[in-house]
Motif scaffolding. Structure first.
Motif, mmCIF file in Angstrom:
data_model
loop_
_atom_site.group_PDB
_atom_site.id
_atom_site.type_symbol
_atom_site.label_atom_id
_atom_site.label_comp_id
_atom_site.label_asym_id
_atom_site.label_seq_id
_atom_site.Cartn_x
_atom_site.Cartn_y
_atom_site.Cartn_z
ATOM 1 N N PHE A 185 0.981 -1.354 -0.067
ATOM 2 C CA PHE A 185 0.151 0.014 0.099
ATOM 3 C C PHE A 185 0.723 1.278 -0.122
ATOM 4 O O PHE A 185 1.670 1.130 0.746
ATOM 5 N N ASN A 228 0.207 5.419 0.531
ATOM 6 C CA ASN A 228 -0.553 6.390 0.905
ATOM 7 C C ASN A 228 -1.754 5.727 0.926
ATOM 8 O O ASN A 228 -3.163 6.199 0.429
ATOM 9 N N ASP A 229 -2.314 4.570 1.629
ATOM 10 C CA ASP A 229 -3.309 3.770 1.779
ATOM 11 C C ASP A 229 -3.982 3.257 0.435
ATOM 12 O O ASP A 229 -5.242 2.871 0.412
ATOM 13 N N ASP A 258 -4.146 0.521 -2.547
ATOM 14 C CA ASP A 258 -3.411 -1.181 -2.714
ATOM 15 C C ASP A 258 -2.684 -0.933 -4.054
ATOM 16 O O ASP A 258 -3.469 -0.555 -5.187
ATOM 17 N N ARG A 317 3.237 1.241 3.239
ATOM 18 C CA ARG A 317 2.659 0.018 4.183
ATOM 19 C C ARG A 317 2.799 -1.315 3.483
ATOM 20 O O ARG A 317 2.339 -1.644 2.487
ATOM 21 N N GLU A 326 5.933 -0.432 7.944
ATOM 22 C CA GLU A 326 5.461 0.940 7.748
ATOM 23 C C GLU A 326 6.924 1.804 7.665
ATOM 24 O O GLU A 326 7.483 1.551 8.217
#
Length: 119
Positions: free
Chosen positions: A75, A77-78, A80, A102, A113
């Motif tokens: 991931f 910046n969040d 996928d 992440r 992270e």
């Protein structure tokens, strides 16, 4: 008495303390109990699950973006970006900024992270 409840994969579900007579009552169907041992479900797992040699061990960690276990979901910046199957994560961007990376690896690896700065 300390106890740790875990499943066949070695994943720890919970740990705590109770009277000696209640230790075996802590596990449900498909679960096992380590007696006399309290574990941290975030950083540990059980090796040799379901045997007399069952014992807690520290979950492995990812050292950097070039040593990533197969099957790790990436991931940025969040968002996928799929699964990494070649053991390394490379990030390229023509837009300067700080990116939050992440990695969600398969069990028993711990999530990772980091912030990557593109100048």
């Amino acid at each position: 008495m300390k106890y740790t409840v875990y499943v066949a994969s070695g994943k720890i579900l919970r740990s705590g303390t109770c009277s000696v007579s209640d230790v075996e009552l802590q596990a449900r169907a498909g679960q096992s109990v380590l007696v006399g041992v309290g574990c941290d479900d975030l950083t540990e797992y059980v090796v040799n699950p379901g045997t007399e040699d069952a014992a807690p061990a520290t979950r492995p960690t990812i050292a950097d973006l070039s040593t990533v276990p197969e099957g790790t979901r990436v991931f940025v910046n969040d968002i996928d970006h799929g699964v990494c199957d070649d053991g390394k994560v490379e990030i390229e961007s023509g837009i300067p900024g700080t990116y939050r990376v992440r990695l969600d690896p398969p069990f028993p690896w711990q999530p990772f992270e980091a912030e990557v700065v593109v100048a």
